[in-house]
Design a protein around this motif. Structure first.
Motif, PDB file in Angstrom:
ATOM      1  N   GLU A   1       0.220  12.713  -3.461  1.00  0.00           N
ATOM      2  CA  GLU A   1       1.153  13.358  -4.389  1.00  0.00           C
ATOM      3  C   GLU A   1       2.573  12.834  -4.213  1.00  0.00           C
ATOM      4  OE1 GLU A   1      -0.033  15.119  -6.647  1.00  0.00           O
ATOM      5  OE2 GLU A   1      -1.987  15.782  -5.900  1.00  0.00           O
ATOM      6  N   SER A   2       2.757  11.906  -3.274  1.00  0.00           N
ATOM      7  CA  SER A   2       4.078  11.323  -3.058  1.00  0.00           C
ATOM      8  C   SER A   2       3.914   9.882  -2.576  1.00  0.00           C
ATOM      9  CB  SER A   2       4.865  12.117  -2.020  1.00  0.00           C
ATOM     10  OG  SER A   2       4.315  11.941  -0.723  1.00  0.00           O
ATOM     11  N   TYR A   3       4.992   9.119  -2.710  1.00  0.00           N
ATOM     12  CA  TYR A   3       5.012   7.722  -2.282  1.00  0.00           C
ATOM     13  C   TYR A   3       4.647   7.609  -0.800  1.00  0.00           C
ATOM     14  CZ  TYR A   3       6.985   2.962  -1.751  1.00  0.00           C
ATOM     15  OH  TYR A   3       7.168   1.630  -1.499  1.00  0.00           O
ATOM     16  N   ASP A   4       5.245   8.460   0.030  1.00  0.00           N
ATOM     17  CA  ASP A   4       5.013   8.379   1.475  1.00  0.00           C
ATOM     18  C   ASP A   4       3.563   8.669   1.836  1.00  0.00           C
ATOM     19  OD1 ASP A   4       7.646   7.737   1.864  1.00  0.00           O
ATOM     20  OD2 ASP A   4       8.265   9.759   2.441  1.00  0.00           O
ATOM     21  N   VAL A   5       2.962   9.653   1.165  1.00  0.00           N
ATOM     22  CA  VAL A   5       1.562   9.986   1.438  1.00  0.00           C
ATOM     23  C   VAL A   5       0.658   8.831   1.016  1.00  0.00           C
ATOM     24  CG1 VAL A   5      -0.352  11.501   0.801  1.00  0.00           C
ATOM     25  CG2 VAL A   5       1.884  12.476   1.328  1.00  0.00           C
ATOM     26  N   ALA A   6       0.920   8.254  -0.153  1.00  0.00           N
ATOM     27  CA  ALA A   6       0.115   7.124  -0.621  1.00  0.00           C
ATOM     28  C   ALA A   6       0.235   5.943   0.333  1.00  0.00           C
ATOM     29  CB  ALA A   6       0.563   6.719  -2.026  1.00  0.00           C
ATOM     30  N   GLU A   7       1.444   5.674   0.820  1.00  0.00           N
ATOM     31  CA  GLU A   7       1.649   4.571   1.757  1.00  0.00           C
ATOM     32  C   GLU A   7       0.859   4.802   3.041  1.00  0.00           C
ATOM     33  OE1 GLU A   7       5.416   2.018   3.454  1.00  0.00           O
ATOM     34  OE2 GLU A   7       5.631   4.205   3.307  1.00  0.00           O
ATOM     35  N   ALA A   8       0.883   6.028   3.550  1.00  0.00           N
ATOM     36  CA  ALA A   8       0.145   6.343   4.777  1.00  0.00           C
ATOM     37  C   ALA A   8      -1.361   6.165   4.573  1.00  0.00           C
ATOM     38  CB  ALA A   8       0.459   7.770   5.218  1.00  0.00           C
ATOM     39  N   CYS A   9      -1.861   6.560   3.400  1.00  0.00           N
ATOM     40  CA  CYS A   9      -3.290   6.408   3.108  1.00  0.00           C
ATOM     41  C   CYS A   9      -3.679   4.931   3.079  1.00  0.00           C
ATOM     42  CB  CYS A   9      -3.622   7.052   1.761  1.00  0.00           C
ATOM     43  SG  CYS A   9      -3.647   8.852   1.755  1.00  0.00           S
ATOM     44  N   LEU A  10      -2.889   4.114   2.391  1.00  0.00           N
ATOM     45  CA  LEU A  10      -3.212   2.692   2.280  1.00  0.00           C
ATOM     46  C   LEU A  10      -3.187   2.014   3.647  1.00  0.00           C
ATOM     47  CD1 LEU A  10      -1.271   1.776  -0.968  1.00  0.00           C
ATOM     48  CD2 LEU A  10      -3.748   1.940  -0.689  1.00  0.00           C
ATOM     49  N   LYS A  11      -2.248   2.395   4.488  1.00  0.00           N
ATOM     50  CA  LYS A  11      -2.189   1.814   5.825  1.00  0.00           C
ATOM     51  C   LYS A  11      -3.386   2.245   6.666  1.00  0.00           C
ATOM     52  CE  LYS A  11       2.791   1.038   6.080  1.00  0.00           C
ATOM     53  NZ  LYS A  11       4.070   1.366   6.768  1.00  0.00           N
ATOM     54  N   ALA A  12      -3.850   3.464   6.456  1.00  0.00           N
ATOM     55  CA  ALA A  12      -5.028   3.948   7.188  1.00  0.00           C
ATOM     56  C   ALA A  12      -6.302   3.235   6.734  1.00  0.00           C
ATOM     57  CB  ALA A  12      -5.176   5.454   6.994  1.00  0.00           C
ATOM     58  N   LEU A  13      -6.357   2.867   5.457  1.00  0.00           N
ATOM     59  CA  LEU A  13      -7.549   2.231   4.896  1.00  0.00           C
ATOM     60  C   LEU A  13      -7.555   0.719   5.096  1.00  0.00           C
ATOM     61  CD1 LEU A  13      -7.688   4.172   1.505  1.00  0.00           C
ATOM     62  CD2 LEU A  13      -9.236   4.470   3.446  1.00  0.00           C
ATOM     63  N   SER A  14      -6.397   0.125   5.285  1.00  0.00           N
ATOM     64  CA  SER A  14      -6.263  -1.324   5.374  1.00  0.00           C
ATOM     65  C   SER A  14      -7.147  -1.929   6.466  1.00  0.00           C
ATOM     66  CB  SER A  14      -4.800  -1.675   5.650  1.00  0.00           C
ATOM     67  OG  SER A  14      -4.648  -3.072   5.842  1.00  0.00           O
ATOM     68  N   GLY A  15      -7.994  -2.869   6.048  1.00  0.00           N
ATOM     69  CA  GLY A  15      -8.837  -3.587   6.997  1.00  0.00           C
ATOM     70  C   GLY A  15      -9.980  -2.783   7.574  1.00  0.00           C
ATOM     71  N   ARG A  16     -10.296  -1.660   6.969  1.00  0.00           N
ATOM     72  CA  ARG A  16     -11.331  -0.785   7.520  1.00  0.00           C
ATOM     73  C   ARG A  16     -12.359  -0.406   6.463  1.00  0.00           C
ATOM     74  NH1 ARG A  16      -8.666   3.963  11.044  1.00  0.00           N
ATOM     75  NH2 ARG A  16     -10.856   4.084  11.693  1.00  0.00           N
ATOM     76  N   ASN A  17     -13.525  -0.017   6.959  1.00  0.00           N
ATOM     77  CA  ASN A  17     -14.520   0.608   6.097  1.00  0.00           C
ATOM     78  C   ASN A  17     -14.226   2.107   6.038  1.00  0.00           C
ATOM     79  OD1 ASN A  17     -15.782  -1.855   5.864  1.00  0.00           O
ATOM     80  ND2 ASN A  17     -17.364  -1.402   7.371  1.00  0.00           N
ATOM     81  N   HIS A  18     -14.454   2.690   4.887  1.00  0.00           N
ATOM     82  CA  HIS A  18     -14.297   4.138   4.785  1.00  0.00           C
ATOM     83  C   HIS A  18     -15.403   4.695   3.891  1.00  0.00           C
ATOM     84  CE1 HIS A  18     -11.995   2.602   1.298  1.00  0.00           C
ATOM     85  NE2 HIS A  18     -12.342   3.732   0.697  1.00  0.00           N
ATOM     86  N   LYS A  19     -15.500   6.003   3.841  1.00  0.00           N
ATOM     87  CA  LYS A  19     -16.512   6.652   3.021  1.00  0.00           C
ATOM     88  C   LYS A  19     -15.859   7.497   1.943  1.00  0.00           C
ATOM     89  CE  LYS A  19     -20.129   6.801   6.563  1.00  0.00           C
ATOM     90  NZ  LYS A  19     -21.043   7.669   7.352  1.00  0.00           N
ATOM     91  N   VAL A  20     -16.507   7.514   0.802  1.00  0.00           N
ATOM     92  CA  VAL A  20     -16.071   8.367  -0.301  1.00  0.00           C
ATOM     93  C   VAL A  20     -17.213   9.333  -0.608  1.00  0.00           C
ATOM     94  CG1 VAL A  20     -15.298   8.480  -2.694  1.00  0.00           C
ATOM     95  CG2 VAL A  20     -14.611   6.546  -1.257  1.00  0.00           C
ATOM     96  N   TYR A  21     -16.913  10.609  -0.515  1.00  0.00           N
ATOM     97  CA  TYR A  21     -17.903  11.646  -0.822  1.00  0.00           C
ATOM     98  C   TYR A  21     -17.535  12.289  -2.153  1.00  0.00           C
ATOM     99  CZ  TYR A  21     -18.963  11.373   4.184  1.00  0.00           C
ATOM    100  OH  TYR A  21     -19.304  10.933   5.448  1.00  0.00           O
ATOM    101  N   THR A  22     -18.487  12.320  -3.067  1.00  0.00           N
ATOM    102  CA  THR A  22     -18.271  13.058  -4.306  1.00  0.00           C
ATOM    103  C   THR A  22     -19.385  14.084  -4.457  1.00  0.00           C
ATOM    104  OG1 THR A  22     -17.125  11.253  -5.413  1.00  0.00           O
ATOM    105  CG2 THR A  22     -18.052  12.952  -6.810  1.00  0.00           C
TER     106      THR A  22
END
Length: 215
Positions: free
Chosen positions: A95-116
């Motif tokens: 919901e904010s630039y800072d939160v989006a930046e933190a998410c992208l840095k956490a995901l960078s170079g890693r595998n992650h899971k998406v649950y729907t």
């Protein structure tokens, strides 16, 4: 005397992505009824459990609202919730630039899971499916992160990215449901609706005597 009954579909989401996905398979909701619920994760709540809980709550809110004006025997409420997780860590909706930046840095170079999680309430029953998709994201440079943040595409997205947009260039492979990552796993959604008797064709049924139950 026979009468006809037509399925009425209520989508418990204001997401344009979910609406577009439904339209992709030829399903257009009769009503859009976004359901606002408290999305704060519970203590030690797992990402998959969290997704299911929110989808159930959204479906229940929309169903309670719909039955005030619609025939509950003809009403089908569809709700979904998408959660991006790194391990057991639930990433927020950006919901904010800072939160989006933190998410992208956490995901960078890693595998992650998406649950729907997908939930359908119809004819007095709740049915649900949980779809897990594994996504591999390349290592992002500072420039790539900055450019993506400038695009604004991250706004309101789980995990701070939209795989159907510019972030597609960051994803090396997907194992599971691509549409589930976008926001609604279409195969599972169609199966749930079909399994509950949802149909766009008017159903002819026999009239019942006063007080007699309709199956």
């Amino acid at each position: 005397m026979a009468r006809t009954r037509k399925s009425v579909l209520v989508l418990a989401s204001g997401s344009p992505r979910r609406l577009a996905l439904l339209e992709q398979i030829g399903i257009v909701p009769d009503h859009i009824s976004p359901a606002d619920v408290d999305e704060t994760p519970l203590k030690k709540e797992r990402p998959n459990t969290y997704a299911l809980r929110l989808a159930r709550e959204k479906a229940e809110v929309a169903f309670d609202r719909a039955r005030a004006t619609l025939n509950p025997r003809e009403t089908y409420v569809l709700a979904a919730d998408t959660v991006v997780a790194v391990g057991r860590r639930i990433l927020p909706k950006a919901e904010s630039y800072d939160v989006a930046e933190a998410c992208l840095k956490a995901l960078s170079g890693r595998n992650h899971k998406v649950y729907t999680a997908v939930v359908v309430i119809a004819r007095g029953k709740m049915r649900e499916r949980l779809v897990e998709t594994r996504v591999a994201m390349k290592r992002l440079s500072d420039r790539e992160i900055a450019d993506y943040l400038t695009s604004g595409e991250w706004d309101g997205k789980a995990g701070g990215y939209a795989i159907q947009g510019r972030a597609a260039a960051f994803v090396s492979h997907v194992v599971g449901s691509y549409s589930g990552v976008v926001g609604l796993p279409l195969y599972e959604t169609q199966q749930l609706l079909t399994g509950t008797g949802f149909s766009r064709e008017a159903e002819t049924i026999a009239a019942t005597a006063p007080g007699e139950a309709v199956s």
